[in-house]
Each structure stands twice: as structure tokens, then as C-alpha cells.
Design a protein around this motif. Structure first.
Motif, PDB file in Angstrom:
ATOM      1  N   GLY A 108       0.801  -1.229   0.000  1.00 51.22           N
ATOM      2  CA  GLY A 108       0.000   0.000   0.000  1.00 51.22           C
ATOM      3  C   GLY A 108       0.826   1.269   0.000  1.00 51.22           C
ATOM      4  N   ILE A 109       2.173   1.105  -0.073  1.00 53.14           N
ATOM      5  CA  ILE A 109       3.046   2.272   0.006  1.00 53.14           C
ATOM      6  C   ILE A 109       3.587   2.591  -1.383  1.00 53.14           C
ATOM      7  N   ASP A 110       3.622   3.884  -1.711  1.00 58.36           N
ATOM      8  CA  ASP A 110       4.008   4.268  -3.069  1.00 58.36           C
ATOM      9  C   ASP A 110       5.494   4.056  -3.335  1.00 58.36           C
ATOM     10  N   VAL A 111       5.877   4.064  -4.618  1.00 62.70           N
ATOM     11  CA  VAL A 111       7.252   3.708  -4.986  1.00 62.70           C
ATOM     12  C   VAL A 111       8.329   4.554  -4.352  1.00 62.70           C
ATOM     13  N   GLY A 112       8.098   5.861  -4.277  1.00 60.09           N
ATOM     14  CA  GLY A 112       9.135   6.729  -3.723  1.00 60.09           C
ATOM     15  C   GLY A 112       9.427   6.372  -2.273  1.00 60.09           C
ATOM     16  N   THR A 113       8.373   6.232  -1.474  1.00 63.32           N
ATOM     17  CA  THR A 113       8.545   5.911  -0.063  1.00 63.32           C
ATOM     18  C   THR A 113       9.013   4.483   0.124  1.00 63.32           C
ATOM     19  N   LYS A 114       8.645   3.636  -0.824  1.00 58.02           N
ATOM     20  CA  LYS A 114       9.076   2.242  -0.765  1.00 58.02           C
ATOM     21  C   LYS A 114      10.600   2.190  -0.700  1.00 58.02           C
ATOM     22  N   ALA A 115      11.234   2.927  -1.581  1.00 56.17           N
ATOM     23  CA  ALA A 115      12.699   2.974  -1.571  1.00 56.17           C
ATOM     24  C   ALA A 115      13.197   3.519  -0.240  1.00 56.17           C
ATOM     25  N   GLU A 116      12.454   4.496   0.302  1.00 55.08           N
ATOM     26  CA  GLU A 116      12.849   5.088   1.586  1.00 55.08           C
ATOM     27  C   GLU A 116      12.705   4.082   2.730  1.00 55.08           C
ATOM     28  N   VAL A 117      11.638   3.291   2.709  1.00 49.66           N
ATOM     29  CA  VAL A 117      11.451   2.255   3.738  1.00 49.66           C
ATOM     30  C   VAL A 117      12.591   1.239   3.646  1.00 49.66           C
ATOM     31  N   HIS A 118      12.951   0.879   2.431  1.00 46.89           N
ATOM     32  CA  HIS A 118      14.045  -0.076   2.249  1.00 46.89           C
ATOM     33  C   HIS A 118      15.368   0.499   2.752  1.00 46.89           C
ATOM     34  N   ARG A 119      15.606   1.763   2.439  1.00 46.08           N
ATOM     35  CA  ARG A 119      16.844   2.405   2.883  1.00 46.08           C
ATOM     36  C   ARG A 119      16.885   2.429   4.415  1.00 46.08           C
ATOM     37  N   LEU A 120      15.731   2.739   5.000  1.00 47.58           N
ATOM     38  CA  LEU A 120      15.625   2.800   6.456  1.00 47.58           C
ATOM     39  C   LEU A 120      15.894   1.431   7.085  1.00 47.58           C
ATOM     40  N   LEU A 121      15.323   0.376   6.528  1.00 46.87           N
ATOM     41  CA  LEU A 121      15.545  -0.965   7.065  1.00 46.87           C
ATOM     42  C   LEU A 121      17.023  -1.328   6.989  1.00 46.87           C
ATOM     43  N   SER A 122      17.622  -1.001   5.874  1.00 43.94           N
ATOM     44  CA  SER A 122      19.039  -1.265   5.679  1.00 43.94           C
ATOM     45  C   SER A 122      19.889  -0.540   6.724  1.00 43.94           C
ATOM     46  N   GLU A 123      19.542   0.737   6.947  1.00 45.02           N
ATOM     47  CA  GLU A 123      20.274   1.547   7.919  1.00 45.02           C
ATOM     48  C   GLU A 123      20.119   1.021   9.336  1.00 45.02           C
ATOM     49  N   LEU A 124      18.884   0.634   9.687  1.00 39.74           N
ATOM     50  CA  LEU A 124      18.628   0.124  11.030  1.00 39.74           C
ATOM     51  C   LEU A 124      19.410  -1.166  11.254  1.00 39.74           C
ATOM     52  N   ALA A 125      19.471  -2.006  10.231  1.00 44.75           N
ATOM     53  CA  ALA A 125      20.277  -3.225  10.333  1.00 44.75           C
ATOM     54  C   ALA A 125      21.732  -2.851  10.550  1.00 44.75           C
ATOM     55  N   GLY A 126      22.172  -1.827   9.817  1.00 45.36           N
ATOM     56  CA  GLY A 126      23.548  -1.358   9.948  1.00 45.36           C
ATOM     57  C   GLY A 126      23.871  -0.901  11.357  1.00 45.36           C
ATOM     58  N   GLN A 127      22.848  -0.447  12.082  1.00 45.74           N
ATOM     59  CA  GLN A 127      23.063  -0.020  13.467  1.00 45.74           C
ATOM     60  C   GLN A 127      22.926  -1.179  14.445  1.00 45.74           C
ATOM     61  N   GLY A 128      22.777  -2.397  13.914  1.00 45.32           N
ATOM     62  CA  GLY A 128      22.778  -3.563  14.793  1.00 45.32           C
ATOM     63  C   GLY A 128      21.407  -4.155  15.079  1.00 45.32           C
ATOM     64  N   MET A 129      20.370  -3.577  14.488  1.00 50.00           N
ATOM     65  CA  MET A 129      19.037  -4.138  14.704  1.00 50.00           C
ATOM     66  C   MET A 129      18.930  -5.458  13.946  1.00 50.00           C
ATOM     67  N   ALA A 130      18.200  -6.412  14.521  1.00 51.11           N
ATOM     68  CA  ALA A 130      17.900  -7.653  13.816  1.00 51.11           C
ATOM     69  C   ALA A 130      16.517  -7.482  13.202  1.00 51.11           C
ATOM     70  N   ILE A 131      16.373  -7.834  11.942  1.00 46.80           N
ATOM     71  CA  ILE A 131      15.100  -7.587  11.265  1.00 46.80           C
ATOM     72  C   ILE A 131      14.556  -8.874  10.650  1.00 46.80           C
ATOM     73  N   LEU A 132      13.326  -9.180  10.996  1.00 51.15           N
ATOM     74  CA  LEU A 132      12.631 -10.317  10.405  1.00 51.15           C
ATOM     75  C   LEU A 132      11.526  -9.732   9.539  1.00 51.15           C
ATOM     76  N   MET A 133      11.640  -9.954   8.243  1.00 52.93           N
ATOM     77  CA  MET A 133      10.714  -9.315   7.311  1.00 52.93           C
ATOM     78  C   MET A 133       9.890 -10.372   6.597  1.00 52.93           C
ATOM     79  N   ILE A 134       8.590 -10.146   6.540  1.00 53.41           N
ATOM     80  CA  ILE A 134       7.734 -11.038   5.771  1.00 53.41           C
ATOM     81  C   ILE A 134       7.344 -10.275   4.522  1.00 53.41           C
ATOM     82  N   SER A 135       7.503 -10.895   3.370  1.00 52.71           N
ATOM     83  CA  SER A 135       7.118 -10.185   2.166  1.00 52.71           C
ATOM     84  C   SER A 135       6.659 -11.158   1.102  1.00 52.71           C
ATOM     85  N   SER A 136       5.593 -10.771   0.408  1.00 53.48           N
ATOM     86  CA  SER A 136       5.096 -11.586  -0.699  1.00 53.48           C
ATOM     87  C   SER A 136       5.651 -11.083  -2.015  1.00 53.48           C
ATOM     88  N   GLU A 137       6.415  -9.993  -1.950  1.00 52.92           N
ATOM     89  CA  GLU A 137       6.994  -9.457  -3.174  1.00 52.92           C
ATOM     90  C   GLU A 137       8.393 -10.010  -3.329  1.00 52.92           C
TER      91      GLU A 137
END
Ligand SMILES: Nc1ncnc2c1ncn2[C@@H]1O[C@H](COP(=O)(O)OP(=O)(O)OP(=O)(O)O)[C@@H](O)[C@H]1O
Ligand SMILES: [Mg+2]
Length: 504
Positions: A430-459
């Protein structure tokens, strides 16, 4: 149907709609020919749903022209729009659960026999004929309760056909559908197009737009930007129109150093739902749970977080056991879960953006038990802006936000807790393409800061683009564990459709 007259079936120009000081639509335009499927795209908050609500008679435009079959119209009720042949299928249809499928279709206009008794046989035959024309198998007599969203949409479409709607609008119909349900919907849509009807299709999935549609219109910030034939344009051109800039990297994954094990799931089991599920997620790592809709991925995530129970197994975070069935304990231990269905689970629609974003950290940001609205706004602002929540103000209410912006608020709420383990279910639905890239960048950054991320995705592109490791789930079991280098589309799809025949 008779051959369509000259000119577009549906034509909107310079349409404006304001809510108090907010202009939801400044200058919307859309022109759709009979016998075509026309995509309407734009970022979250661009005004797509507002335009649809004007078509459906739910809202009345402030200014602008609106023509149907060349004639000026001005609907003041949804009944008028329906009578004029406009039908809208929403993402989550609202059928009457206690009534049968056929009663839902013929609601309020049942065929009558002599003596004004409802002719149930005629109704059943009519419904069956509609389903046959749509090429779907559905029992007209069964209650609507318990039907999948996909089937509910089909019933709404059958209803539209029974009313002989010439304009059919679908607002993000595929967001909650699985792959084969999307295929079936597309077949039905093509059939309706070939009968000469005009269809409007809204989706954030541009691959669907390019597969299904004949033309596309882009809205940005409430304004008409462009219309093009699908054959004459490209995904990147459409994205550029939508965002007003080019988005070159949708999956900006930055490799992060992988640290110690944070989440340890062992032998997790829930009878009939998932079986013997074991995996780890390390600091800095993004692990994806891939698989088909209904494979049990969300159920696993909900059990790990303690929303749902499990029969056997254990969950540990940073070496400490996390008790079952207690989301509160999970949050205290450092987990956050961004649920799949964010509109229903997690957004308080009669509350402000600031309050929603800070909902999970209220005690942390309060001073002496007090939480002023400016402190609330201060805490919420960075997250809201990072996720490009397009609102006029942080004191805007959830209920008046566009669908995608509501989703972003719920994501912001959980990121604000700065968890050590983030479980995120369908992060960009439900999130548009521009923000989609931003959400991905954010997840990547948070992982870089040591967060563990479990992501469920059908895409699949999202899974392959973002995950360090892919766990494929099929029928409640982990059927493959693929490191990033081995996670090809073929390998994931193969494991996702693996049957369990060979198992005892
Ligand atoms: N009833 C309302 N009161 C105030 N503002 C509203 C109302 N309805 C919509 N808006 C605002 O109008 C703008 C357009 O919203 P709309 O729902 O049409 O967007 P959309 O293009 O459908 O977005 P999405 O892709 O997120 O569904 C948004 O900024 C929204 O907050
Ligand atoms: Mg919308």
C-alpha cells in the motif's frame, strides 16, 4: 452491449475537492474510453481515492467538469451514481456476512414472484449465470461470512454486472490478494473490458499496471500530471511523473556487519498452523520469510511476538527466554511487530498522527508522568518526516489520512520504540514507490546499526533485494534456508511450492 458512442465514457477535468483548508484534489482529471482498462496511479495522498469517491457519489466535487457518456453529471448520493452505471469495488468490500452470496448481489432489488414473495430460484439462477460469465465458481446460496477478500470482490463485481454498470472502478483491489487470486481478478477484468465497459484500476504495483492496463493517468499532490498509453510509456517514466524525480534504486541494500544471534526460535509448533519452525536472526541481519500467501508466515511472526499462542517450542531474544502469549513482555524484551493489516491493527483513527506515532513510547518520553502535546510532536516529527507521511500537520487525525499514509504512521510508531528485533509484515504494502525505496533504505540503515530484522514479504523482488538470508515457508514448514547469494527467484519459488508428499 451496444457499440460505445464516440468519445470517452468517463471524463473528469479540473476537479477540485477540499476538506476545510485541505485540498485533497486540486485539479484532478481522468478520461477513460469504453473497452479499456485505465490505471490511476500516484503517491500516497495524491488524491486517487478522493477522485474515486467523487465518481461514486460519496463526495461532491467543489468545481470542475464530470461527464458520463458525454453528459454532465453531478451525483449527490451513491445511489445516483449506481443508477447511472458507475460501480466501485473497494479493497475491503463490505458485504452483509449473515446474508447469502446471492442476497448480497441483489440486495434491495430481489426478483419477486406473484404475491410479492422473493423468487429465490430466479435469484439463484441469475447469480449462477453471472458467475459463469465471470468464469468463477462460487455457490450463490452460501453465506457471505468467511469468504476470502478475493471472493468478496468477485461478488461486488457480479453485483456491478447485474446493475449493468458501464464504469467499474477498483481502488487497490489486489493489495490483499494472493498470486492466483490476482490472476483470476485480471481475467475477470479483461472479460469486462472486452464487453466494452470502462475500467479504472488503482494500484501501487506498477508491474500489475503494465500487465493489465491499456492506459495510465498519473496524479501528484492532487493534480493531474499526465496520461499515456501503456504501449508508449515505461515504468521509469511513470515513476518519474509520480514522484517528480527519478528513483533509481528501489532496493538500496547496504551490507552490514552481521553480529551475534539476537532472536532464537526453536521447534515452534502450533497444531494445524506451523510445525517445527527453527531459525535465528542475528544483529545487523535482515532475514526474510518468503512464501505464498497463507503459508503460515504471519502466524509464525505473531507467535514469536506473543500475539498468538503456540503448543511447543521456545523463543529467545539476546539469550533470554521470551514468555509465550505476552506481546507486552515481547516489547519489554526489545521486540516490535509491525502487523500486516495496519489499517485494522495498530492505527487509532480518531487520534492525531503525533499521538499514534508516540503511542508505544509514551511512558518513555513523558516527564514526571506528564506528556505535553509539543513533546509528543517533537518525538513524532523525525519519524513522520523520514517516512514521508504526507500530512498537513501532526495534529491531523488518522481517519482523514490516505490509506498509504495510515500505513506509514503505524510503521513510524514501531520504529520509534527502537527495538532490538523488528518484525515487519509486508513492509511496503500500500506504500508508493518513492517511499518504498525510503522504507528499504531505512531498514538497511537500522540493520547497519545492529538491529535484527525479520521481514515477511510476498513481493519476490523485495525479498531478494533486501534479505541477507531467505527462509521459505510452505504449508507451515520452513522448506528452504537460502543465503543471499543462493536466493534466486527460481530457488525461492521452488521451495515455496514444495509439496510435502515425501514426508511421513
Ligand atoms: N475527509 C478528509 N478530510 C481531510 N483530508 C482528507 C480527507 N480525505 C482525504 N484527505 C486528504 O486528501 C489527500 C488525498 O487523499 P487520498 O485518500 O485521495 O489519497 P490516495 O491517492 O488515495 O493515497 P493512497 O495511495 O495512500 O491511498 C490526503 O492528503 C488526505 O489526507
Ligand atoms: Mg487511496
Amino acid at each position: 452491449m451496444a457499440s460505445p458512442p464516440e468519445g470517452p465514457v468517463l471524463e473528469l477535468r479540473g476537479v477540485r475537492k477540499s476538506f476545510g483548508p485541505v485540498a485533497a484534489l486540486r485539479s484532478g482529471a481522468l478520461s477513460v474510453d469504453g473497452g479499456t482498462i485505465h490505471a490511476l496511479v500516484g503517491e500516497n495522498g495524491a488524491g486517487k481515492s478522493t477522485l474515486v469517491k467523487i465518481l461514486s457519489g460519496l463526495y461532491r466535487r467543489d468545481t470542475g467538469t464530470f461527464r458520463l457518456h458525454g453528459l454532465d453529471v453531478d451525483f449527490t448520493t451513491t445511489a445516483e451514481a449506481r443508477a447511472a452505471g458507475v460501480a466501485v469495488i473497494y479493497q475491503e468490500p463490505t458485504l452483509f456476512p449473515d446474508l447469502s452470496v446471492m442476497e448480497n448481489i441483489f440486495m434491495g432489488r430481489h426478483p419477486l414472484r406473484r404475491g410479492r414473495r422473493v423468487d429465490r430460484r430466479a435469484m439463484r439462477e441469475h447469480a449462477a449465470a453471472l458467475f459463469a460469465r465471470l468464469g468463477v465458481t462460487l455457490d450463490p446460496l452460501r453465506p457471505a461470512e468467511g469468504l476470502s477478500i478475493a471472493d468478496q470482490q468477485i461478488i461486488e463485481i457480479a453485483k456491478a454486472m447485474s446493475l449493468d454498470a458501464t464504469v467499474l472502478v477498483m481502488d487497490e483491489p489486489t493489495a490483499a490478494l494472493s498470486g492466483h487470486e490476482v490472476r483470476r481478478l485480471f481475467q475477470v477484468a479483461r472479460g469486462l473490458r472486452d464487453e466494452g465497459r470502462a475500467l479504472v484500476f488503482i494500484s501501487h504495483r506498477l508491474d500489475e499496471v503494465f500487465e493489465l492496463c491499456d492506459a495510465v493517468t498519473v496524479l501528484r499532490d492532487g493534480e493531474y500530471v499526465a496520461t499515456a498509453a501503456i504501449a508508449d510509456t515505461s515504468v521509469s517514466e511513470v515513476v518519474t511523473h509520480m514522484v517528480g524525480r527519478t528513483v533509481d534504486d528501489l532496493y538500496p541494500k547496504v551490507p552490514a556487519p552481521i553480529g551475534d544471534v539476537r532472536l532464537e526460535v526453536r521447534g515452534l509448533q502450533r497444531a494445524g498452523v506451523f510445525h517445527d519452525v527453527s531459525f535465528d536472526v542475528r544483529a545487523g541481519e535482515i532475514v526474510a520469510l518468503a512464501g505464498l500467501v497463507g503459508a503460515g508466515r504471519s502466524e509464525i511472526a505473531r507467535a514469536v511476538f506473543g500475539v498468538d499462542p503456540y503448543d511447543a517450542g521456545s523463543v529467545r531474544l539476546d539469550g533470554r527466554p521470551v514468555p509465550p502469549r505476552s506481546p507486552r513482555a515481547a516489547v519489554r524484551a526489545g521486540m516490535a511487530l509491525v502487523p500486516e493489516d495496519r489499517r485494522q491493527q495498530g492505527l487509532v483513527t480518531d487520534s492525531t498522527v503525533a499521538r499514534n506515532v508516540t503511542a508505544a513510547i509514551r511512558s518513555r518520553i513523558a516527564r514526571l508522568g506528564m506528556l505535553t502535546s509539543w513533546r509528543e510532536a517533537d518525538a513524532a516529527a523525525p519519524w513522520a518526516s523520514r517516512l514521508e507521511v504526507k500530512t498537513n500537520a501532526l495534529d491531523m487525525h488518522g481517519s482523514t489520512m490516505s490509506g498509504g499514509n495510515q500505513q506509514k504512521v503505524v510503521i513510524a510508531k514501531w520504529l520509534a520504540t527502537t527495538p532490538t528485533l523488528l518484525i515487519i509484515d509486508e513492509p511496503t504494502r500500500g506504500i508508493d514507490v518513492g517511499t518504498k525505496a525510503e522504507v528499504h533504505r531505512l531498514l538497511s540503515e537500522l540493520a547497519g546499526q545492529g538491529m535484527a530484522i525479520l521481514m515477511i514479504s510476498s513481493e519476490l523482488p523485495e525479498v531478494l533485494g533486501m534479505a541477507d538470508r531467505v527462509l521459505v515457508v510452505a504449508e507451515g514448514r520452513v522448506t528452504a534456508e537460502l543465503p543471499r547469494a543462493d536466493a534466486t527467484p527460481e530457488a525461492v519459488m521452488h521451495a515455496a511450492t514444495a509439496t510435502l508428499e515425501h514426508q511421513p
